[in-house]
Scaffold this motif. Sequence first.
Motif, PDB file in Angstrom:
ATOM      1  N   GLY A  29       0.840  -1.199   0.000  1.00 34.76           N
ATOM      2  CA  GLY A  29       0.000   0.000   0.000  1.00 34.76           C
ATOM      3  C   GLY A  29       0.870   1.241   0.000  1.00 34.76           C
ATOM      4  O   GLY A  29       1.689   1.430  -0.900  1.00 34.76           O
ATOM      5  N   ASN A  30       0.692   2.078   1.019  1.00 28.11           N
ATOM      6  CA  ASN A  30       1.456   3.325   1.071  1.00 28.11           C
ATOM      7  C   ASN A  30       2.717   3.210   1.921  1.00 28.11           C
ATOM      8  O   ASN A  30       3.365   4.212   2.204  1.00 28.11           O
ATOM      9  N   THR A  31       3.051   2.010   2.330  1.00 33.69           N
ATOM     10  CA  THR A  31       4.239   1.813   3.156  1.00 33.69           C
ATOM     11  C   THR A  31       5.398   1.310   2.296  1.00 33.69           C
ATOM     12  O   THR A  31       5.215   0.413   1.477  1.00 33.69           O
ATOM     13  N   VAL A  32       6.557   1.906   2.493  1.00 39.51           N
ATOM     14  CA  VAL A  32       7.768   1.412   1.832  1.00 39.51           C
ATOM     15  C   VAL A  32       8.811   1.099   2.897  1.00 39.51           C
ATOM     16  O   VAL A  32       9.135   1.957   3.726  1.00 39.51           O
ATOM     17  N   VAL A  33       9.300  -0.133   2.876  1.00 39.37           N
ATOM     18  CA  VAL A  33      10.380  -0.517   3.776  1.00 39.37           C
ATOM     19  C   VAL A  33      11.641  -0.655   2.936  1.00 39.37           C
ATOM     20  O   VAL A  33      11.618  -1.301   1.886  1.00 39.37           O
ATOM     21  N   ARG A  34      12.715  -0.020   3.385  1.00 34.41           N
ATOM     22  CA  ARG A  34      13.962  -0.098   2.627  1.00 34.41           C
ATOM     23  C   ARG A  34      15.011  -0.838   3.449  1.00 34.41           C
ATOM     24  O   ARG A  34      15.157  -0.594   4.648  1.00 34.41           O
ATOM     25  N   ILE A  35      15.728  -1.739   2.789  1.00 35.73           N
ATOM     26  CA  ILE A  35      16.791  -2.502   3.447  1.00 35.73           C
ATOM     27  C   ILE A  35      18.097  -2.168   2.736  1.00 35.73           C
ATOM     28  O   ILE A  35      18.258  -2.470   1.547  1.00 35.73           O
ATOM     29  N   ALA A  36      19.009  -1.550   3.446  1.00 29.96           N
ATOM     30  CA  ALA A  36      20.293  -1.182   2.863  1.00 29.96           C
ATOM     31  C   ALA A  36      21.313  -2.285   3.136  1.00 29.96           C
ATOM     32  O   ALA A  36      21.063  -3.207   3.905  1.00 29.96           O
ATOM     33  N   GLY A  37      22.454  -2.168   2.501  1.00 25.03           N
ATOM     34  CA  GLY A  37      23.505  -3.145   2.744  1.00 25.03           C
ATOM     35  C   GLY A  37      23.404  -4.319   1.791  1.00 25.03           C
ATOM     36  O   GLY A  37      22.623  -4.320   0.845  1.00 25.03           O
ATOM     37  N   GLY A  38      24.211  -5.347   2.054  1.00 28.01           N
ATOM     38  CA  GLY A  38      24.280  -6.476   1.141  1.00 28.01           C
ATOM     39  C   GLY A  38      25.419  -6.271   0.168  1.00 28.01           C
ATOM     40  O   GLY A  38      25.916  -5.154   0.000  1.00 28.01           O
ATOM     41  N   SER A  39      25.832  -7.339  -0.482  1.00 28.20           N
ATOM     42  CA  SER A  39      26.972  -7.277  -1.388  1.00 28.20           C
ATOM     43  C   SER A  39      26.525  -7.286  -2.840  1.00 28.20           C
ATOM     44  O   SER A  39      25.609  -8.029  -3.217  1.00 28.20           O
TER      45      SER A  39
END
Lengths: 277, 277, 277
Positions: C175-185
């Motif tokens: 919906g109107n929610t955005v979850v962002r996950i940073a990092g990783g290779s």
Amino acid sequence: MLLIPARQISGEIRENSPLVGCITNTVVTNYTANLLLAVGAAPAMVDIVGEAGLFTGVSDATLINLGTPTPEQREAALEAASFAHAAGRIWVLDPVAVGSLPVRTDLAKDLLTHLPVVIRGNASEIIALAGKGVGGRGVDSSDSVGEAIVAAQALSQTYGSIVAISGEVDAIVQGNTVVRIAGGSALLTKVTGAGCALGALIGAAASTNKDILSGVVAAHVMYAAASEKAAARCTGPGTFGVYFLDELAALTDADLDRISVSVEKIGAGDTAGGMGQ
Amino acid sequence: MLLIPARQISGEIRENSPLVGCITNTVVTNYTANLLLAVGAAPAMVDIVGEAGLFTGVSDATLINLGTPTPEQREAALEAASFAHAAGRIWVLDPVAVGSLPVRTDLAKDLLTHLPVVIRGNASEIIALAGKGVGGRGVDSSDSVGEAIVAAQALSQTYGSIVAISGEVDAIVQGNTVVRIAGGSALLTKVTGAGCALGALIGAAASTNKDILSGVVAAHVMYAAASEKAAARCTGPGTFGVYFLDELAALTDADLDRISVSVEKIGAGDTAGGMGQ
Amino acid sequence: MLLIPARQISGEIRENSPLVGCITNTVVTNYTANLLLAVGAAPAMVDIVGEAGLFTGVSDATLINLGTPTPEQREAALEAASFAHAAGRIWVLDPVAVGSLPVRTDLAKDLLTHLPVVIRGNASEIIALAGKGVGGRGVDSSDSVGEAIVAAQALSQTYGSIVAISGEVDAIVQGNTVVRIAGGSALLTKVTGAGCALGALIGAAASTNKDILSGVVAAHVMYAAASEKAAARCTGPGTFGVYFLDELAALTDADLDRISVSVEKIGAGDTAGGMGQ
């Protein structure tokens, strides 16, 4: 009963490079082929109609594994089993996930009529194939090896097959004889295709010598010995799977002699226990 | 004759990331894709009818490998070869196990009518494809590279293809020219798909430059250089296969320059030897 | 908004060993299965007609990945999606290379009618699936994650799906929610199937808990944490792919807590930006 030692059979695989035709699932084709190469055998995945039957006459053994049986593979499997049986060739049936899944369960029944020389599976698959249970959870076993011995004996007596059950202690059943192979690493259950590739190795090993039971046992001994060495130096399931191939290629007679193999007679027919001989 | 050095072509692959569409066998799809990624190319396995032809127009090169040719793949392969030829795109034919197995042998003949830009195989496959032998044992060659040179020359002259023969010393034939690449590790024969993935790398390398022969040679040079480095640090075929990818990704100009490449002219037509020019 | 931490979900996967049925492409079946095993889940590739639908009722989650959709797989995929939706089971759609390739694009549209619980892809695939672009180059994205947010939101609102977009910074939209996950290779892009296997892990993680969004986020956090550790000790893409499995199997709570997760609200509907809440 005197089994030919695994060291001899392992040496014969390296020397003769038996050609193993595989009709197997898409998940494990690569690992199966690499494993056969690691022990000195030669793989060929010939799983199409019009070639699969023919190829059983060229190869030294044939594996039929039901992991992902497309319509084409099902027809090719029946073609191969029929040709292999008619020509008296070694073929191995691995009834992956039979019991709970209908298409492969029907196929497995049809394949049994062509009398597999060896049947290999986990406990739930062996029990389901013998018509004594409903199979495991997906591709995993929900039964113990011990519980599957009677089912294996029934299969062996009905179809003349040697039946190999994988588990914590592997058991191989031929009529009233049970051979148990202890040892091996539990990490084998964390590498997809380790069980499926064992079916191919069984084919290679069984083809080296007239004593097929010794070949089936030797394949399990090779697995136990190499998996222990791989487990000792790996840092997880990824490296374990890779090192297992290295260790199979490097097995020494001493490695193989270290694995414990025991033979016993069990009760006849399907009257479990009781009538020890 | 002046070949463009492998160092230049290897650099162009990294820079341009050629997209290689693959119709290949289920045993090697994963390794092939990882190998293309390791050298900086982009893989895409588009092997279904209705997409395979179309995709030859999007990709920079197409590989058609006959390892496990299901009916769907056979039709997709013909679609792709036909589209690729009509549009003048680079496509590579790898006739795995032709000669001894009938379905793929018929398919290979049909594919030849679409004039593969490159044909790649082992000696027995090249001899069988040229109609001069019955093929090897399963996927293995029972002939030497030297014995296949005349067959390769015949294929090159009939179809206009560059023909690459894998073996102890690789040979690449275009008309009356033979380029030989020495070196490389025998462990390549212990990793399933190493040969098949070479076909994909040939496609990538051949697409970087108008001089296609240089691309085909460069792919073999990259294999030789990286396989020697992987062999030097592995502990068996399992780690070799993994390190080979690492080493392909890390190849330096010096690594590539170290591999010996020789060019010679051979007798014309199918009158082997004799008429050196 | 409070997400269940990845450490809890990772622990639940190990404890409950969710069974994930996969209909996926031939390139990545092996890596997908090994990755599920590494985290403690159980894989089963059931992709034939007559079994795929049935199996959605046995498994805890189902992945449908369109990488190499043969006719058999297409029919099996529709069977599975239909059964899964009717029974209210978790299923994940990975629309590999939709947009540019017609057969899978049509299939994806048909599958959307069965309302995937999660949709996972790269930016170009998400944009194409939402009908807002033509797809990427082969299996690669030619768009950025940021550009795909609006398309993801549209998909989420139309089909009720959670939409996960892979890229430099992963974004998950509900919906109107955005979850962002940073990092990783970035090495994850050099291992074929890393993205495809993420779809399977999402299924496993989403099945452990009623809060599905937390599961989807946790799968991405596990990827980021394990890929950073694998990158730190690898010598190239080959070893990276192997070590990544080891590191997934060895993830600690501290590893997972280290990954940065941010949640924000975005503009409603398909009126991009502007109406922040």
